[in-house]
Design an enzyme around this catalytic site. Structure first.
Site, short mmCIF file in Angstrom:
data_model
loop_
_atom_site.label_atom_id
_atom_site.label_comp_id
_atom_site.label_asym_id
_atom_site.label_seq_id
_atom_site.Cartn_x
_atom_site.Cartn_y
_atom_site.Cartn_z
N SER A 563 0.84 -1.19 0.00
CA SER A 563 0.00 0.00 0.00
C SER A 563 0.88 1.25 0.00
O SER A 563 1.71 1.43 -0.89
CB SER A 563 -0.95 -0.04 1.20
OG SER A 563 -1.97 0.92 1.06
N HIS A 681 -6.90 -5.85 -1.24
CA HIS A 681 -6.17 -5.04 -0.27
C HIS A 681 -6.49 -5.47 1.17
O HIS A 681 -5.62 -5.49 2.03
CB HIS A 681 -6.55 -3.57 -0.46
CG HIS A 681 -5.48 -2.62 -0.07
ND1 HIS A 681 -4.55 -2.13 -0.96
CD2 HIS A 681 -5.17 -2.07 1.11
CE1 HIS A 681 -3.73 -1.31 -0.34
NE2 HIS A 681 -4.09 -1.25 0.92
#
Length: 708
Positions: A563, A681
């Site tokens: 990320s 994610h």
């Protein structure tokens, strides 16, 4: 003359063929690969704020196009060619299974003398929802997550439980997506109510006090808003409670609106966070005891962050308003003037990062040099004690009901698996609520904290864990992980991945870069916007420290980030590729000129800025990894990682960067893309899938830096 022309043409052809032949690719431990699959260039040129930029792989942004799907397939086949040659990979998967396949619990929620939590049995792929009747009762499964999908990549989470424990609101999520579908279960009969909410990104879902409806906040294209759904009614008739506009103020995609009902069920609390992380948080409340009560402002229009905890008709609020390290103030509903706030816990030299009220006591959790400390106060602000923890580690705040003596928290460290503890608020005694049996001998390992200087002289902390007695010979395989952004505290937490690495005799290092919240808002601001380079310099300083102090050398240093940490990896490979032996770059942000155009990228403009802003464009372009790949760079071994189910950071970043680095790499090291159609994610994939993905990652990193 004709013969001479033919000779020239022959030589030109030979030169062209020689230039097109990329050398054989060499991975660690004798792995060989052909050149990576070629990627067609389809340049798109545009001028932004007077600067001309050419993007050769804009076409890879279209995730569903046949050309992109074919390209992904060819890249994954290439990656499989590499992984199939890593001899240690089967052993890694086996050892990860040993560490991962243990019982796991979440912190319980108390309702009516019952305790609700998630638990995953050792042999299962997903955690299910359970209830325990009494602190020491038997566990009863309420929602079996292992039966939600054939591939067991559907996870379940608890959203709310009625005060008497008779109704459970839970969500189901596919793969690693952020979206979830919402269901309601009658815990006595085990039957689901007919009402449900469709799959979406929610920011709070709770039962109304009378249990006749659901209050929820949902993100839609135009922004988030709070609604009320009356059970048994058509979803189309749901009532808008808050959103879109309020007293002339408009809300859009940059305003994240959350909603929750207070523990005493008096108020619906609405928070409006402006950006991620928010530079401003507004708080509103609706009195649920009064029919047709209006939403009123509690805190509004102040450029600071506020986290409220209700008690009776007051709010205890954690805030950085006039306090970069945070303080706790008491705010009365109906009196929002900051001059009338009462400071309960003043700002100190150590930052505060969490508060709760359990059993009539105020628990305040913070960090002292990145190590968790929890202080206990009366509601008037008198400190009465502190929680004690066994060693350097990470503890959650104490969770529980405001009117109950039962509190719960978890504690873990790099070398101590997480356990859930019950805390008796009245006596101060602690006992184990749930502790998984992990085959890891913590006594054989150690964690220490060191400090080093960054480029500008700033003192940066870093944790280093290893087996006791591991020698610093300058060649030990070392894994480093960091983040550096969004106020995220990188505290000492358990991860089977780190545990496996140090079991092999390696070092695991975790520096606390600026941009995080480890030292409060001042530390965070030092790594935002035009100061983002500080984060990268802190990271390079950590690598240099490990090399200078003979923990390892560049050849044996593996790094990984995901990320915002994936952006950090992008900076590592473009600014100092010579410092690292291998880089794993997961779910990354890499094109900093276009990130705000995809998925929820606009949220992060409050952290990075935006290329749409002429003043912010220059510094973003200066460090944007995708725009700073230089032809002829000798890159280390790199694995990019992403998946179709990432609905937060667009997978296009990893796709485009893979193609560009493969094209411009002047080294013979492998540049790979690990791409999963089910991964995303957020957490949520099956343990089987998670172990396989982590084994792929570790197999790559260990193979490239261990020399064995």
């Amino acid at each position: 003359m004709a013969i001479r022309c033919l000779l020239v043409l022959f030589l030109l052809a030979m030169t062209h063929n020689a230039a097109a032949q990329t050398p054989e690719v060499h991975g660690g431990n004798g792995i060989t690969l052909p050149p990576p699959p070629p990627t067609e260039q389809k340049p798109v040129t545009e001028t932004i704020h007077g600067v001309t930029i050419t993007d050769p792989y804009r076409w890879l942004e279209d995730q569903q196009s046949p050309d992109t799907r074919a390209w992904i397939d060819s890249q994954m086949k290439y990656t499989e060619q590499y992984l199939s040659q890593v001899k240690v990979r089967p052993e890694i998967e086996k050892e990860l299974g040993r560490l991962e396949r243990v019982e796991q619990y979440t912190i319980p929620t108390e309702r009516g003398g019952m305790y609700f939590f998630k638990k995953r049995l050792a042999e299962e792929n997903q955690g299910s929802v359970y209830v325990r009747r009494g602190l020491h009762g038997d566990d009863q499964r309420l929602v079996d997550a292992t039966k939600l999908s054939d591939d067991q990549n559907t996870s379940v989470q608890i959203n709310d439980i009625s005060k008497d424990g008779k109704l459970l609101v839970y969500g189901t999520r596919s793969g690693g997506a952020d979206e979830e579908a919402v269901h309601i279960l009658d815990t006595a009969t085990g039957k689901e109510l007919p009402d449900s909410l469709p799959s979406a990104r929610y920011f709070g879902i709770q039962l109304s006090p009378d249990e006749k409806g659901l209050y929820f906040s949902r993100m839609e294209k135009e922004g988030s808003s709070v609604h009320y759904h009356k059970l048994g009614s058509d979803l189309k008739t749901d009532e808008l409670i808050f959103g879109k506009t309020f007293e002339g103020e408009e809300f859009g995609p940059m305003q994240l609106i959350g909603a929750h009902i207070t523990e005493n069920e008096r108020y619906l609390v609405i928070t409006v966070a402006h950006g991620v992380p928010p530079k401003r948080v507004d708080i509103y409340a609706k009195d649920l005891r009064k029919a047709d009560s209006q939403v009123v402002k509690v805190i509004h229009g102040i450029e600071s962050r506020f986290t409220p905890v209700n008690y009776n008709d007051d709010f205890f609020v954690m805030t950085d308003y006039n306090a970069p390290n945070y303080r706790v103030v008491k705010v009365r509903i109906g009196d929002s003037d900051p001059e009338h706030w009462t400071t309960v816990v003043p700002e100190g030299k150590d930052p505060i990062n969490g508060i709760s009220v359990v059993g009539g006591k105020l628990f305040v959790t913070g960090l002292h040099d990145v190590v968790t400390q929890t202080r206990i106060f009366t509601l008037e602000g008198k400190e009465t004690g502190r929680m004690s923890y066994p060693t350097i580690g990470e503890a959650t705040n104490v969770f529980g009901r405001e009117d109950s003596e039962h509190g719960f928290y978890s504690f873990e460290s790099f070398i101590i698996p997480p356990a859930i503890y019950h805390y008796d608020v009245k006596s101060g005694k602690t006992e184990v609520f749930a502790k998984p049996s992990v085959p890891f001998n913590s006594a054989e390992y150690e964690v220490k904290q060191v400090f080093y200087k960054s480029k500008d002289g700033t003192r940066i902390p870093m944790f280093i864990s290893s087996k006791k007695g591991t020698k610093r010979d300058g060649k030990t395989p070392t894994l480093m992980f960091a983040y550096g952004g969004f106020l995220v505290d990188m505290t000492p937490s358990w991860n089977p991945e780190w545990a496996w690495w140090i079991e092999q005799g390696g070092f695991y290092a975790q520096p606390n870069l600026r941009g995080g919240g480890e030292y409060g808002e001042t530390w965070h601001k030092a790594g935002m916007f035009e100061k983002k380079q500080n984060v990268f310099d802190d990271y390079f300083g950590a690598a240099q420290y490990l090399i200078d102090e003979k923990y390892t050398d560049s050849k044996h240093l593996a790094v990984r980030g995901r990320s915002n940490g994936g952006l950090l990896m992008g900076a590592a490979m473009t600014q100092h590729p010579e410092m690292f032996g291998a880089i794993w770059c997961g779910y990354p942000l890499l094109d900093m000129i276009r990130f705000q155009n995809f998925l929820v990228g606009k949220w992060w403009t409050s952290e990075y800025g935006s290329a749409d802003n002429a003043d912010q464009f220059p510094y973003l372009l200066k460090y944007s990894p995708y725009h700073n790949v230089k032809p002829g760079t000798k890159f280390p071994a790199i694995m990019f990682n992403t998946g179709d189910s990432d609905t937060r950071v667009a997978p296009l970043h990893a796709r485009k960067m893979t193609a560009l680095v493969q094209r411009d790499n002047a080294n013979d090291r492998p540049i790979l893309l690990h791409y999963q159609t089910v991964s995303g994610h957020s957490a949520g994939v099956s343990i089987t899938q998670a172990i396989k993905d982590t084994a792929d990652e570790l197999a790559f990193l260990w193979n490239e830096v261990s020399g064995k």
